[in-house]
Design a protein around this motif. Sequence first.
Motif, PDB file in Angstrom:
ATOM      1  N   PRO A 318       0.832  -1.210   0.000  1.00 32.18           N
ATOM      2  CA  PRO A 318       0.000   0.000   0.000  1.00 32.18           C
ATOM      3  C   PRO A 318       0.865   1.257   0.000  1.00 32.18           C
ATOM      4  O   PRO A 318       2.032   1.220   0.397  1.00 32.18           O
ATOM      5  CB  PRO A 318      -0.791  -0.132   1.302  1.00 32.18           C
ATOM      6  CG  PRO A 318       0.068  -0.976   2.187  1.00 32.18           C
ATOM      7  CD  PRO A 318       0.755  -1.951   1.280  1.00 32.18           C
ATOM      8  N   ASP A 319       0.298   2.349  -0.475  1.00 33.42           N
ATOM      9  CA  ASP A 319       0.988   3.631  -0.368  1.00 33.42           C
ATOM     10  C   ASP A 319       1.098   4.012   1.103  1.00 33.42           C
ATOM     11  O   ASP A 319       0.254   3.639   1.926  1.00 33.42           O
ATOM     12  CB  ASP A 319       0.211   4.710  -1.127  1.00 33.42           C
ATOM     13  CG  ASP A 319       0.189   4.457  -2.623  1.00 33.42           C
ATOM     14  OD1 ASP A 319       1.250   4.127  -3.174  1.00 33.42           O
ATOM     15  OD2 ASP A 319      -0.893   4.585  -3.228  1.00 33.42           O
ATOM     16  N   GLU A 320       2.128   4.782   1.428  1.00 38.66           N
ATOM     17  CA  GLU A 320       2.346   5.207   2.812  1.00 38.66           C
ATOM     18  C   GLU A 320       2.750   6.673   2.832  1.00 38.66           C
ATOM     19  O   GLU A 320       3.696   7.069   2.148  1.00 38.66           O
ATOM     20  CB  GLU A 320       3.454   4.372   3.467  1.00 38.66           C
ATOM     21  CG  GLU A 320       3.198   2.875   3.482  1.00 38.66           C
ATOM     22  CD  GLU A 320       4.417   2.096   3.951  1.00 38.66           C
ATOM     23  OE1 GLU A 320       5.448   2.729   4.262  1.00 38.66           O
ATOM     24  OE2 GLU A 320       4.359   0.846   3.996  1.00 38.66           O
ATOM     25  N   ILE A 321       2.031   7.484   3.598  1.00 38.67           N
ATOM     26  CA  ILE A 321       2.421   8.888   3.760  1.00 38.67           C
ATOM     27  C   ILE A 321       2.137   9.332   5.188  1.00 38.67           C
ATOM     28  O   ILE A 321       1.284   8.768   5.882  1.00 38.67           O
ATOM     29  CB  ILE A 321       1.677   9.826   2.785  1.00 38.67           C
ATOM     30  CG1 ILE A 321       0.153   9.780   3.009  1.00 38.67           C
ATOM     31  CG2 ILE A 321       2.025   9.522   1.348  1.00 38.67           C
ATOM     32  CD1 ILE A 321      -0.598  10.869   2.247  1.00 38.67           C
ATOM     33  N   ALA A 322       2.875  10.338   5.621  1.00 37.50           N
ATOM     34  CA  ALA A 322       2.618  11.009   6.898  1.00 37.50           C
ATOM     35  C   ALA A 322       2.319  12.468   6.584  1.00 37.50           C
ATOM     36  O   ALA A 322       3.031  13.084   5.783  1.00 37.50           O
ATOM     37  CB  ALA A 322       3.817  10.892   7.825  1.00 37.50           C
ATOM     38  N   VAL A 323       1.255  13.006   7.182  1.00 34.90           N
ATOM     39  CA  VAL A 323       0.834  14.366   6.830  1.00 34.90           C
ATOM     40  C   VAL A 323       0.516  15.181   8.080  1.00 34.90           C
ATOM     41  O   VAL A 323       0.221  14.634   9.154  1.00 34.90           O
ATOM     42  CB  VAL A 323      -0.411  14.356   5.914  1.00 34.90           C
ATOM     43  CG1 VAL A 323      -0.089  13.686   4.593  1.00 34.90           C
ATOM     44  CG2 VAL A 323      -1.590  13.682   6.589  1.00 34.90           C
ATOM     45  N   ALA A 324       0.581  16.490   7.916  1.00 40.26           N
ATOM     46  CA  ALA A 324       0.220  17.428   8.987  1.00 40.26           C
ATOM     47  C   ALA A 324      -0.574  18.573   8.379  1.00 40.26           C
ATOM     48  O   ALA A 324      -0.057  19.298   7.515  1.00 40.26           O
ATOM     49  CB  ALA A 324       1.474  17.949   9.686  1.00 40.26           C
ATOM     50  N   PHE A 325      -1.822  18.711   8.824  1.00 40.13           N
ATOM     51  CA  PHE A 325      -2.664  19.817   8.380  1.00 40.13           C
ATOM     52  C   PHE A 325      -3.149  20.568   9.617  1.00 40.13           C
ATOM     53  O   PHE A 325      -4.239  20.307  10.133  1.00 40.13           O
ATOM     54  CB  PHE A 325      -3.845  19.308   7.556  1.00 40.13           C
ATOM     55  CG  PHE A 325      -3.448  18.567   6.309  1.00 40.13           C
ATOM     56  CD1 PHE A 325      -2.612  19.166   5.376  1.00 40.13           C
ATOM     57  CD2 PHE A 325      -3.896  17.289   6.070  1.00 40.13           C
ATOM     58  CE1 PHE A 325      -2.226  18.490   4.217  1.00 40.13           C
ATOM     59  CE2 PHE A 325      -3.534  16.602   4.925  1.00 40.13           C
ATOM     60  CZ  PHE A 325      -2.690  17.204   3.999  1.00 40.13           C
ATOM     61  N   PRO A 326      -2.330  21.502  10.128  1.00 38.45           N
ATOM     62  CA  PRO A 326      -2.689  22.215  11.359  1.00 38.45           C
ATOM     63  C   PRO A 326      -4.039  22.908  11.222  1.00 38.45           C
ATOM     64  O   PRO A 326      -4.277  23.623  10.234  1.00 38.45           O
ATOM     65  CB  PRO A 326      -1.555  23.242  11.503  1.00 38.45           C
ATOM     66  CG  PRO A 326      -0.415  22.661  10.725  1.00 38.45           C
ATOM     67  CD  PRO A 326      -1.042  21.941   9.573  1.00 38.45           C
ATOM     68  N   PRO A 327      -4.954  22.724  12.182  1.00 40.79           N
ATOM     69  CA  PRO A 327      -6.296  23.299  12.069  1.00 40.79           C
ATOM     70  C   PRO A 327      -6.320  24.816  12.083  1.00 40.79           C
ATOM     71  O   PRO A 327      -7.267  25.430  11.594  1.00 40.79           O
ATOM     72  CB  PRO A 327      -7.025  22.716  13.288  1.00 40.79           C
ATOM     73  CG  PRO A 327      -5.945  22.328  14.244  1.00 40.79           C
ATOM     74  CD  PRO A 327      -4.787  21.917  13.405  1.00 40.79           C
ATOM     75  N   ASP A 328      -5.276  25.429  12.637  1.00 42.83           N
ATOM     76  CA  ASP A 328      -5.265  26.896  12.739  1.00 42.83           C
ATOM     77  C   ASP A 328      -4.426  27.556  11.645  1.00 42.83           C
ATOM     78  O   ASP A 328      -4.226  28.770  11.658  1.00 42.83           O
ATOM     79  CB  ASP A 328      -4.735  27.320  14.113  1.00 42.83           C
ATOM     80  CG  ASP A 328      -3.356  26.729  14.412  1.00 42.83           C
ATOM     81  OD1 ASP A 328      -2.911  25.842  13.648  1.00 42.83           O
ATOM     82  OD2 ASP A 328      -2.741  27.146  15.414  1.00 42.83           O
ATOM     83  N   ALA A 329      -3.951  26.764  10.667  1.00 41.51           N
ATOM     84  CA  ALA A 329      -3.135  27.342   9.595  1.00 41.51           C
ATOM     85  C   ALA A 329      -4.015  28.192   8.681  1.00 41.51           C
ATOM     86  O   ALA A 329      -5.093  27.782   8.268  1.00 41.51           O
ATOM     87  CB  ALA A 329      -2.453  26.241   8.795  1.00 41.51           C
ATOM     88  N   THR A 330      -3.537  29.388   8.354  1.00 46.99           N
ATOM     89  CA  THR A 330      -4.316  30.298   7.494  1.00 46.99           C
ATOM     90  C   THR A 330      -3.755  30.383   6.081  1.00 46.99           C
ATOM     91  O   THR A 330      -4.406  30.920   5.189  1.00 46.99           O
ATOM     92  CB  THR A 330      -4.349  31.707   8.106  1.00 46.99           C
ATOM     93  OG1 THR A 330      -3.000  32.168   8.296  1.00 46.99           O
ATOM     94  CG2 THR A 330      -5.077  31.693   9.445  1.00 46.99           C
ATOM     95  N   ALA A 331      -2.542  29.848   5.895  1.00 48.00           N
ATOM     96  CA  ALA A 331      -1.922  29.855   4.567  1.00 48.00           C
ATOM     97  C   ALA A 331      -1.080  28.590   4.433  1.00 48.00           C
ATOM     98  O   ALA A 331      -0.540  28.087   5.420  1.00 48.00           O
ATOM     99  CB  ALA A 331      -1.049  31.097   4.382  1.00 48.00           C
ATOM    100  N   PRO A 332      -0.968  28.067   3.216  1.00 46.09           N
ATOM    101  CA  PRO A 332      -0.216  26.821   3.029  1.00 46.09           C
ATOM    102  C   PRO A 332       1.294  27.048   3.038  1.00 46.09           C
ATOM    103  O   PRO A 332       1.832  27.700   2.146  1.00 46.09           O
ATOM    104  CB  PRO A 332      -0.696  26.328   1.665  1.00 46.09           C
ATOM    105  CG  PRO A 332      -1.071  27.571   0.929  1.00 46.09           C
ATOM    106  CD  PRO A 332      -1.587  28.525   1.962  1.00 46.09           C
ATOM    107  N   THR A 333       1.970  26.523   4.039  1.00 45.08           N
ATOM    108  CA  THR A 333       3.428  26.570   4.072  1.00 45.08           C
ATOM    109  C   THR A 333       3.983  25.589   3.037  1.00 45.08           C
ATOM    110  O   THR A 333       3.237  24.811   2.434  1.00 45.08           O
ATOM    111  CB  THR A 333       3.945  26.192   5.460  1.00 45.08           C
ATOM    112  OG1 THR A 333       3.532  24.839   5.736  1.00 45.08           O
ATOM    113  CG2 THR A 333       3.371  27.115   6.528  1.00 45.08           C
ATOM    114  N   ILE A 334       5.283  25.597   2.861  1.00 41.82           N
ATOM    115  CA  ILE A 334       5.906  24.638   1.943  1.00 41.82           C
ATOM    116  C   ILE A 334       5.604  23.212   2.391  1.00 41.82           C
ATOM    117  O   ILE A 334       5.284  22.342   1.578  1.00 41.82           O
ATOM    118  CB  ILE A 334       7.432  24.871   1.874  1.00 41.82           C
ATOM    119  CG1 ILE A 334       7.730  26.224   1.219  1.00 41.82           C
ATOM    120  CG2 ILE A 334       8.115  23.735   1.110  1.00 41.82           C
ATOM    121  CD1 ILE A 334       9.204  26.586   1.198  1.00 41.82           C
ATOM    122  N   ALA A 335       5.679  22.976   3.705  1.00 45.49           N
ATOM    123  CA  ALA A 335       5.416  21.638   4.241  1.00 45.49           C
ATOM    124  C   ALA A 335       3.974  21.214   3.980  1.00 45.49           C
ATOM    125  O   ALA A 335       3.712  20.059   3.615  1.00 45.49           O
ATOM    126  CB  ALA A 335       5.720  21.609   5.739  1.00 45.49           C
TER     127      ALA A 335
END
Length: 358
Positions: A318-335
């Motif tokens: 299977p594909d495998e990824i780890a992600v972080a989507f901070p709930p308080d982020a107002t703009a998309p960082t590079i990460a």
Amino acid sequence: HWFVKDKQSDWKIEFSQNNAVFHVNVDCNPVGEHWTRQEFAMTSEVKERMKKVCGATNYSLALRNCEHIARYIHAGVWISFQMVNPDSFMRKKFIEGLAEKTKLINTFPDELRPAGESLKTIYQEITDFVPFGGQKDALAEKDEKGYNILLIGPTGAGKSSIINHLYNQRVCRIGHGAKPGTRELHFTQGQYGFPMKNKKGKIEKKMRAVNLIDTIGLCDNMLNPEEVKSFIEESLKINILNIDKVLVVCYGRILQEHIEAIKLFLKLLKFKKYKKRFAFIYSKCDDLTAEERIEGIEKMSELLDDELEENEDESNKPDEIAVAFPPDATAPTIAIRQDLDSLRKVALTDLDSKRISL
């Protein structure tokens, strides 16, 4: 017959007949011989659910019965396992007569349907996403040609957040902590341009409907894993015949009960046969280093895919990824942009191999 009763007295609330009329009523009539399915606290949420259903009418053995009411008061779900078990008397009695109404089984009445989200755009700067087309009570026959994505995982793992970020829009209500955000199978639909080779061999995008299916969280202490599996399995079989991608979402420390519950679904969905149609997503990595993210997804994969058979092609994983989507982020960082790219890649890659058949 199902009812909710005060432990210290005879007071109870139930969907029953009174003066030839079925309605949800409260009474203190003594109860006869009975057994307790589960004890639970009288929280403010439980009281609020009692208020919502008290006095309700329009009784239906198949769609709105006493078990639906009792389980809704207890757990906020609209489920009657009497209509899920294929061997039950009620299911055998009513399933054929329901015809096209079959898809209404175990779906919330309009008055009790959980509120949706604001539909607010998450990141104005992001242009590659699945444009949101709307929510659906059920999938129709025409939807079967769509690209069907199923999400499973423990309560609070971040399934609803994953869906929101695929749409780049706040579509699903997100639970907080151990409180679940999804209490039924939640169908949403959009359109996405999948890269396809045309007759001249050039790559061009072909628009296709995308159906995202959010599920009840596993191990939320309200329903046991077998009950959740039975409910989701029946709901899936009523609505869809094929699945294109399964996103298994976990976060933090993965407990043994999580592993066992997820493996019930891996078996149901024929994981060994269709591994490339699965993706393991280790979510909520906001405070983790790059090394810790790698350790987290590797551990998740090791725990869930621990039966690599002899002579099996190791590329069949299977594909495998780890992600972080901070709930308080107002703009998309590079990460965040990198994680969004990884998410789209594993979720929206149209494979040539056979779809998972239910």
